[in-house]
Design an enzyme around this catalytic site. Structure first.
Site, mmCIF file in Angstrom:
data_model
loop_
_atom_site.group_PDB
_atom_site.id
_atom_site.type_symbol
_atom_site.label_atom_id
_atom_site.label_comp_id
_atom_site.label_asym_id
_atom_site.label_seq_id
_atom_site.Cartn_x
_atom_site.Cartn_y
_atom_site.Cartn_z
ATOM 1 N N LYS A 112 0.835 -1.214 0.000
ATOM 2 C CA LYS A 112 0.000 0.000 0.000
ATOM 3 C C LYS A 112 0.861 1.252 0.000
ATOM 4 C CE LYS A 112 -4.427 -1.501 1.822
ATOM 5 N NZ LYS A 112 -5.447 -1.389 2.843
ATOM 6 N N LYS A 194 -4.790 -10.730 -6.526
ATOM 7 C CA LYS A 194 -6.027 -11.041 -5.803
ATOM 8 C C LYS A 194 -7.160 -10.090 -6.197
ATOM 9 C CE LYS A 194 -5.580 -8.270 -1.603
ATOM 10 N NZ LYS A 194 -5.837 -8.174 -0.191
ATOM 11 N N LYS A 197 -10.749 -4.595 -3.656
ATOM 12 C CA LYS A 197 -11.659 -3.458 -3.655
ATOM 13 C C LYS A 197 -11.063 -2.282 -4.436
ATOM 14 C CE LYS A 197 -13.603 -4.243 0.981
ATOM 15 N NZ LYS A 197 -13.442 -3.926 2.404
HETATM 16 P P1 AMP Z 1 -10.817 -6.250 3.989
HETATM 17 O O1 AMP Z 1 -11.755 -5.859 2.935
HETATM 18 O O2 AMP Z 1 -9.398 -5.911 3.629
HETATM 19 O O3 AMP Z 1 -11.231 -5.818 5.344
HETATM 20 O O4 AMP Z 1 -10.841 -7.841 3.990
HETATM 21 C C1 AMP Z 1 -11.875 -8.581 4.593
HETATM 22 C C2 AMP Z 1 -11.594 -10.055 4.545
HETATM 23 O O5 AMP Z 1 -11.581 -10.499 3.196
HETATM 24 C C3 AMP Z 1 -10.256 -10.495 5.131
HETATM 25 O O6 AMP Z 1 -10.450 -11.664 5.887
HETATM 26 C C4 AMP Z 1 -9.395 -10.749 3.928
HETATM 27 O O7 AMP Z 1 -8.414 -11.704 4.203
HETATM 28 C C5 AMP Z 1 -10.419 -11.277 2.945
HETATM 29 N N1 AMP Z 1 -10.054 -11.070 1.538
HETATM 30 C C6 AMP Z 1 -9.846 -9.887 0.904
HETATM 31 N N2 AMP Z 1 -9.585 -10.085 -0.390
HETATM 32 C C7 AMP Z 1 -9.633 -11.421 -0.602
HETATM 33 C C8 AMP Z 1 -9.464 -12.267 -1.757
HETATM 34 N N3 AMP Z 1 -9.223 -11.755 -2.944
HETATM 35 N N4 AMP Z 1 -9.604 -13.605 -1.587
HETATM 36 C C9 AMP Z 1 -9.888 -14.125 -0.375
HETATM 37 N N5 AMP Z 1 -10.064 -13.402 0.739
HETATM 38 C C10 AMP Z 1 -9.940 -12.072 0.639
#
Ligand code: AMP
Ligand code: TRP
Length: 329
Positions: A112, A194, A197
């Site tokens: 980031k 991956k 968002k």
């Molecule tokens: P965040 O949006 O960063 O708060 O992520 C929320 C959850 O989604 C966390 O447990 C991350 O590890 C999981 N996560 C985010 N992106 C991915 C992805 N592309 N594949 C699997 N898990 C994900």
């Protein structure tokens, strides 16, 4: 006594199926076996710039998605992180025990901060994993169900718990990550990275709030290859990613799936995958929309959750302050 599972999602950007399979999808499965605490981690979101209006809306949307997905609010706690100040108290304390070196090695920070540049990378972004450790350690968490990308952060939480316990006596539980191997969803337009968002193209991801038409279009456009053989081959990243999603949704084994699509082309497979996705996502989307219509009711759920979380967290903070010799009592 059931063991405790804690997890959270940031209310920034749109929740996509990568988030869903990495977290909520598994939370639903474990909620009968553990005492679960699920947070909307809004303080983590402001480590990068957010619009206040969007942030407020997303806090409610993410909480509504938890409930709409089937997280049982009677048995589990759902709360918003910034409503429980104890997270910030422990955050400071653990910051004083975290080392510059170990935080500099965090891959998410490196990625980031590279993207943002030195002058736009906040101290919050650097300290983010310490806040996550505080979230986890406040609740005597045994398990942290997350996506694979959070493993390094949980290791830090474990190190901090062990460090504190060694220096000040047994205080924190040392948490274990609960990460499913196949819960790694890649970008539909670029399966090298991956699903994210922050990816620029909307064709990178399927959002939980996407309409059925959008789901159809995005799967149609998803990158595959010219082989036209529906097989789990890690080297063929596009089709492998779509098959991973299919496997998660169908609960079928890799052999069964390959057998099912033997001799069929990608178009045929994509159509089946789309149907499965729509049957999983569209009820969640519709439930979320109907929960969001009743603002008072969701506010009440989050207030109740915060109250319960605060009670647990406060006891831990009192213990921690005593161990450190802080305060007057
Ligand atoms: P965040 O949006 O960063 O708060 O992520 C929320 C959850 O989604 C966390 O447990 C991350 O590890 C999981 N996560 C985010 N992106 C991915 C992805 N592309 N594949 C699997 N898990 C994900
Ligand atoms: N850092 C996590 C993410 O980006 C979100 C998070 C914050 C979290 N605090 C947590 C996850 C505590 C599990 C436990 O996905």
């Amino acid at each position: 006594m059931k063991q405790i599972a804690f997890s959270g999602i940031q209310p920034s950007g749109n929740l996509h199926i990568g988030n869903y399979f990495g977290s909520i999808f598994n939370w639903k499965k474990i909620q009968n076996n553990y005492s679960c605490i699920f947070s909307v981690v809004d303080l983590h979101s402001i480590t990068v710039k957010q619009s206040p209006i969007d942030l407020k809306n997303k806090i409610f949307e993410v909480a509504a998605i938890y409930i709409a997905s089937g997280i049982d609010i009677k048995r589990n706690i759902i709360f918003v992180q910034s409503e429980v100040k104890q997270h910030l108290e422990l955050f400071w304390i653990l910051n004083c025990m975290s080392y510059f070196g170990e935080l500099s090695r965090m891959t998410q920070f490196k990625d980031k901060s590279k993207r943002l540049g030195k002058d736009q990378s906040s101290a919050g972004l650097f300290n983010y994993p310490v806040l996550m450790a505080s979230d986890i350690l406040l609740y005597d968490t045994n398990f942290v169900p997350v996506g694979y990308d959070q493993k390094q952060h949980i290791e830090l939480a474990r190190d901090l718990a062990e460090r504190f316990n060694k220096n000040f006596g047994e205080t924190f539980n040392v948490p274990e990550p609960l990460i499913k191997d196949d819960a790694k969803i890649m970008g539909l337009d670029n399966p090298e990275n991956k699903m994210s968002k922050s990816a620029k193209s909307k064709y990178n991801r399927i959002d939980i709030m996407d309409s059925n038409d959008e789901i159809v279009n995005k799967i149609k456009k998803a990158v595959t290859d010219n082989v036209q053989d529906v097989k789990f081959d890690k080297k063929r990243k596009g089709i492998y990613n779509l098959l991973t999603i299919y496997k998660l949704l169908s609960g079928m084994s890799e052999n069964e799936i390959e057998h099912n699509f033997s001799g069929k082309n990608y178009g045929y497979f994509k159509k089946d995958l789309t149907d499965l996705l729509i049957s999983e996502i569209s009820p969640i989307r519709e439930n979320t929309l109907s929960i969001l219509k009743n603002k008072n009711s969701i506010e009440k759920i989050l207030e109740d959750g915060s109250k319960k979380a605060r009670n647990i967290a406060n006891k831990k903070i009192i213990t921690v302050k005593n161990k450190l010799g802080l305060g007057i009592n």
